[in-house]
Design a protein around this motif. Structure first.
Motif, PDB file in Angstrom:
ATOM      1  N   LEU A   1      -5.758  28.222 -72.271  1.00 43.02           N
ATOM      2  CA  LEU A   1      -5.297  27.348 -71.192  1.00 43.02           C
ATOM      3  C   LEU A   1      -6.001  27.677 -69.875  1.00 43.02           C
ATOM      4  O   LEU A   1      -6.194  28.844 -69.527  1.00 43.02           O
ATOM      5  CB  LEU A   1      -3.794  27.493 -70.998  1.00 43.02           C
ATOM      6  CG  LEU A   1      -2.884  26.763 -71.996  1.00 43.02           C
ATOM      7  CD1 LEU A   1      -1.434  27.179 -71.750  1.00 43.02           C
ATOM      8  CD2 LEU A   1      -3.026  25.256 -71.879  1.00 43.02           C
ATOM      9  N   VAL A   2      -6.360  26.618 -69.150  1.00 46.01           N
ATOM     10  CA  VAL A   2      -6.914  26.717 -67.800  1.00 46.01           C
ATOM     11  C   VAL A   2      -6.108  25.767 -66.923  1.00 46.01           C
ATOM     12  O   VAL A   2      -5.722  24.687 -67.369  1.00 46.01           O
ATOM     13  CB  VAL A   2      -8.403  26.301 -67.774  1.00 46.01           C
ATOM     14  CG1 VAL A   2      -8.943  26.326 -66.341  1.00 46.01           C
ATOM     15  CG2 VAL A   2      -9.236  27.184 -68.687  1.00 46.01           C
ATOM     16  N   VAL A   3      -5.860  26.139 -65.679  1.00 44.48           N
ATOM     17  CA  VAL A   3      -5.207  25.224 -64.745  1.00 44.48           C
ATOM     18  C   VAL A   3      -6.022  25.164 -63.454  1.00 44.48           C
ATOM     19  O   VAL A   3      -6.555  26.177 -62.997  1.00 44.48           O
ATOM     20  CB  VAL A   3      -3.756  25.646 -64.433  1.00 44.48           C
ATOM     21  CG1 VAL A   3      -3.701  26.997 -63.745  1.00 44.48           C
ATOM     22  CG2 VAL A   3      -3.048  24.584 -63.592  1.00 44.48           C
ATOM     23  N   THR A   4      -6.136  23.961 -62.889  1.00 42.83           N
ATOM     24  CA  THR A   4      -6.719  23.810 -61.561  1.00 42.83           C
ATOM     25  C   THR A   4      -5.594  23.699 -60.541  1.00 42.83           C
ATOM     26  O   THR A   4      -4.717  22.830 -60.658  1.00 42.83           O
ATOM     27  CB  THR A   4      -7.611  22.561 -61.469  1.00 42.83           C
ATOM     28  OG1 THR A   4      -8.753  22.726 -62.309  1.00 42.83           O
ATOM     29  CG2 THR A   4      -8.096  22.352 -60.028  1.00 42.83           C
ATOM     30  N   VAL A   5      -5.618  24.568 -59.564  1.00 41.00           N
ATOM     31  CA  VAL A   5      -4.658  24.529 -58.458  1.00 41.00           C
ATOM     32  C   VAL A   5      -5.378  23.937 -57.243  1.00 41.00           C
ATOM     33  O   VAL A   5      -6.259  24.571 -56.661  1.00 41.00           O
ATOM     34  CB  VAL A   5      -4.110  25.935 -58.153  1.00 41.00           C
ATOM     35  CG1 VAL A   5      -3.187  25.889 -56.936  1.00 41.00           C
ATOM     36  CG2 VAL A   5      -3.381  26.495 -59.367  1.00 41.00           C
TER      37      VAL A   5
END
Length: 347
Positions: free
Chosen positions: A96-100
């Protein structure tokens, strides 16, 4: 393979980011739009995942309403990239990767202007705190990364700064007169372009005051909700957006707070001089190529818009040079290196 998850339509900033990054990474990419609110249905997505017609039910009963897509995503072997911290953290895929994009939901100086917005802020802050536990976090600017480190107990090594790219449909076009005739814009005025939502932090009250005081020699062109007597465009295609930028004389973007500030770099690439806010994020993104002002000082804003037409040639050249940092090639290379640091994402 990388799969992008989005909730939004491409008319929003985070929705645009999701769709642009998906296209940037083709053919090794796919995208899933999950509809929590049907106002975000977008013709760019042929098979959106629909919930019920009641957004509140979709949010509170996500595990039931979206059970099938959650299971599908969680079973994926490739990279799953959550494209915004505003997406409810219901996924537990292996990579999983998230962009904040920003941490505004956690900042006390950002006031909600309704009960609905207050509740939304509470839940967005919960989502944000959950995402701080992810091993793989991308932010769109150094400013956002520094805010995360100041606010949360997060290892900075887990946060990578990878800015958005300026899509290829933004480019310079010659002959403003023909573009204005095609778009029905006045030929005898200095056209001030304003691009934003109507959120309070976009400072549209200042935009209205400035244009009113500039007089009849100026006209306001808006992409977004109307402001005063603006010439307003909504739901236009990419080619038309580029034509609107090129038909105008300058971009005016007196924002109070941003995670990035897309219109600034879009203007740079199309050859528009920019008047924007003297705040940390715009200083970072514009790198000295914009005329920066106190976004709450009316007279300073008026003077800058009058003066920028005299200094426009040097600013336009600087803007072109800055826009290269946000080219598709440069950003794609950063993303490929980042994803390959997690796994061989082409598998």
């Amino acid at each position: 393979m990388v799969t992008y998850i989005t909730l939004d339509s491409t008319i929003t900033g985070v929705g645009k980011y999701a769709y642009d990054i998906y296209n940037l990474m083709k053919p090794d990419s796919s995208i899933i739009q999950i509809i929590f609110n049907r106002k975000y249905i977008d013709n760019n997505y042929r098979n959106p995942v629909l919930g019920t017609k009641y957004p509140v039910l979709n949010y509170f009963l996500s595990g039931i309403v979206y059970r099938d897509i959650i299971r599908k995503v969680n079973s994926m072997e490739g990279i799953v990239h959550i494209t915004s911290q505003t997406i409810k953290p219901v996924f537990s895929a292996r990579n999983l990767v998230v962009t904040v994009h920003d941490i505004m939901a956690s900042q006390e100086n950002i006031k909600a202007d309704s009960i609905e917005e207050s509740l939304k802020k509470i839940y967005m802050n919960r989502y944000l705190k959950a995402y701080m536990n992810y091993e793989n976090i991308i932010t769109v600017s150094n400013k956002v990364k520094s805010e995360i480190l100041e606010t949360f107990n997060v290892d900075g090594n887990r946060i990578a700064v990878i800015p958005p790219h300026v899509p290829e449909y933004f480019y310079h076009l010659d002959n403003k007169v023909k573009l204005r005739e095609k778009l029905g814009l006045p030929l005898d005025k200095i056209l001030i372009l304003s691009v934003s939502s109507a959120q309070p932090r976009k400072n549209l009250g200042m935009v209205k005051k400035v244009v009113e005081r500039l007089g009849n020699g100026y006209a306001l062109v808006r992409i977004g909700p109307a402001v005063g007597n603006s010439i307003t465009y909504n739901n236009v295609d990419q080619a038309t957006i580029n034509e609107i930028y090129n038909a105008c004389d300058l971009l005016y973007f007196p924002t109070l707070m941003e995670g990035f500030g897309y219109p600034v770099v879009e203007a740079f690439k199309t050859g528009l001089p920019v008047v924007s806010s003297d705040i940390d994020i715009i200083r970072e993104v514009s790198s000295g190529a914009a005329m920066l002002v106190d976004p709450e000082n009316l007279q300073e804003n008026i003077r800058a818009i009058k003066r920028i037409m005299e200094d426009k040639d040097s600013l336009i050249e600087k803007g072109y040079n800055v826009s290269r940092k946000y080219s598709a090639h440069n950003v794609r290379e950063k993303l490929v290196n980042y994803y390959n640091g997690i796994m061989d994402y082409s598998q």
